[in-house]
Design a protein around this motif. Sequence first.
Motif, mmCIF file in Angstrom:
data_model
loop_
_atom_site.group_PDB
_atom_site.id
_atom_site.type_symbol
_atom_site.label_atom_id
_atom_site.label_comp_id
_atom_site.label_asym_id
_atom_site.label_seq_id
_atom_site.Cartn_x
_atom_site.Cartn_y
_atom_site.Cartn_z
ATOM 1 N N SER A 64 2.826 10.632 0.926
ATOM 2 C CA SER A 64 1.714 9.825 0.414
ATOM 3 C C SER A 64 1.120 10.440 -0.851
ATOM 4 O O SER A 64 0.850 9.732 -1.831
ATOM 5 C CB SER A 64 0.627 9.664 1.485
ATOM 6 N N THR A 106 0.839 -1.202 0.000
ATOM 7 C CA THR A 106 0.000 0.000 0.000
ATOM 8 C C THR A 106 0.873 1.251 0.000
ATOM 9 O O THR A 106 2.080 1.194 0.274
ATOM 10 C CB THR A 106 -0.896 0.040 1.240
ATOM 11 N N ILE A 107 0.231 2.371 -0.278
ATOM 12 C CA ILE A 107 0.935 3.649 -0.230
ATOM 13 C C ILE A 107 1.455 3.908 1.176
ATOM 14 O O ILE A 107 2.556 4.429 1.371
ATOM 15 C CB ILE A 107 -0.006 4.787 -0.681
ATOM 16 N N GLY A 108 0.696 3.496 2.166
ATOM 17 C CA GLY A 108 1.114 3.662 3.553
ATOM 18 C C GLY A 108 2.380 2.885 3.871
ATOM 19 O O GLY A 108 3.261 3.374 4.593
ATOM 20 N N ASP A 109 2.489 1.672 3.333
ATOM 21 C CA ASP A 109 3.695 0.861 3.533
ATOM 22 C C ASP A 109 4.918 1.585 2.995
ATOM 23 O O ASP A 109 5.970 1.645 3.644
ATOM 24 C CB ASP A 109 3.562 -0.490 2.812
ATOM 25 N N GLU A 155 5.222 4.863 2.218
ATOM 26 C CA GLU A 155 5.455 6.135 2.920
ATOM 27 C C GLU A 155 6.213 5.912 4.224
ATOM 28 O O GLU A 155 7.135 6.663 4.568
ATOM 29 C CB GLU A 155 4.125 6.835 3.202
ATOM 30 N N MET A 156 5.843 4.865 4.952
ATOM 31 C CA MET A 156 6.472 4.587 6.239
ATOM 32 C C MET A 156 7.984 4.395 6.087
ATOM 33 O O MET A 156 8.776 4.890 6.898
ATOM 34 C CB MET A 156 5.843 3.327 6.863
ATOM 35 N N THR A 192 3.215 16.055 1.242
ATOM 36 C CA THR A 192 3.309 14.781 1.956
ATOM 37 C C THR A 192 3.816 13.691 1.022
ATOM 38 O O THR A 192 3.588 13.727 -0.194
ATOM 39 C CB THR A 192 1.937 14.345 2.517
ATOM 40 N N THR A 197 3.540 10.004 -3.676
ATOM 41 C CA THR A 197 3.547 8.628 -4.163
ATOM 42 C C THR A 197 2.385 8.372 -5.113
ATOM 43 O O THR A 197 2.530 7.681 -6.125
ATOM 44 C CB THR A 197 3.485 7.640 -2.983
#
Length: 283
Positions: A73, A36-39, A41-42, A71, A76
């Motif tokens: 995210s 995911t985008i969150g993965d 970004e982290m 940001t 991305t």
Amino acid sequence: MKKYNLDTIVGKVDEMPVLPNRINRIMEITQDPDSTIGDLEMEILKDQSLTSKVLKLANSTHYGYPRKISTVSRATVLLGFKTIESIVLASTVSKYLLGELEGYALGKNDLWNQSQTCAIISRYIAKYKGFEQPEQAYIAGLIRDIGKTILNHYVKNEYDEIVEMVESEGRSFLEAESIVLGFDHGQIGGKVAEKWNFPSELVEAIEYHHTPEKSKENPKLVSIVHVADAITMMMGVGLGVDGMAYGFSQFALEILEIDESEIEYIISEVSDLILDEDSFNIV
């Protein structure tokens, strides 16, 4: 004439550091369809320099987004996973391409400037010819000569013999390099790429960028890099001692369906891209 043992050269490859764990992790994420985008970004946020590069590219005129991207995210979403992967790899390999290579008559930053140019041209050709992954072509173009950083020492020692063979026998620098040393920089570059766990298509693009007819997995990608490399040399970018010793592979021209008039067109189009600083913002 002295040929070097394969183990000697591979040993030098083995001395090169592996990619940092974080870089490997980001590459795993970009290549995993379930990520995911969150993965992503982290992981990016753990590296301040990488975060800055991602945001810088997202806000460049190259993408023309009307509002400021603040940001990772959002950046991305705009750039996509493949472009993020390109930024990561470009940032990582740059330090290997910046130094002087006496064996190839390349001054400090010459190989880096040449590699950036080849990358930009590779991406342009990929888009022009409808290749599905233009950012993969960018990466391949950027790192296609990584093997020169390994062979530089050996080429420097045998420089006179190699140049004499090129001038007196009409051989390409690649041929002379292989005859004198026992290896060429494409082969050693492939070893480096394997060590860094690059996708097999990239390994092949590096190893066969002067001999695209030998490619098996993705001949079109290898041919794109081959043509881009030749155009880079024709344009005189970072021209080293081997710069004018290569021509276009007929195999590559045929598989890409490119003729002489299209080569001239591509050169005219990429000239503006190379002069545009935003084209280099990826690194």
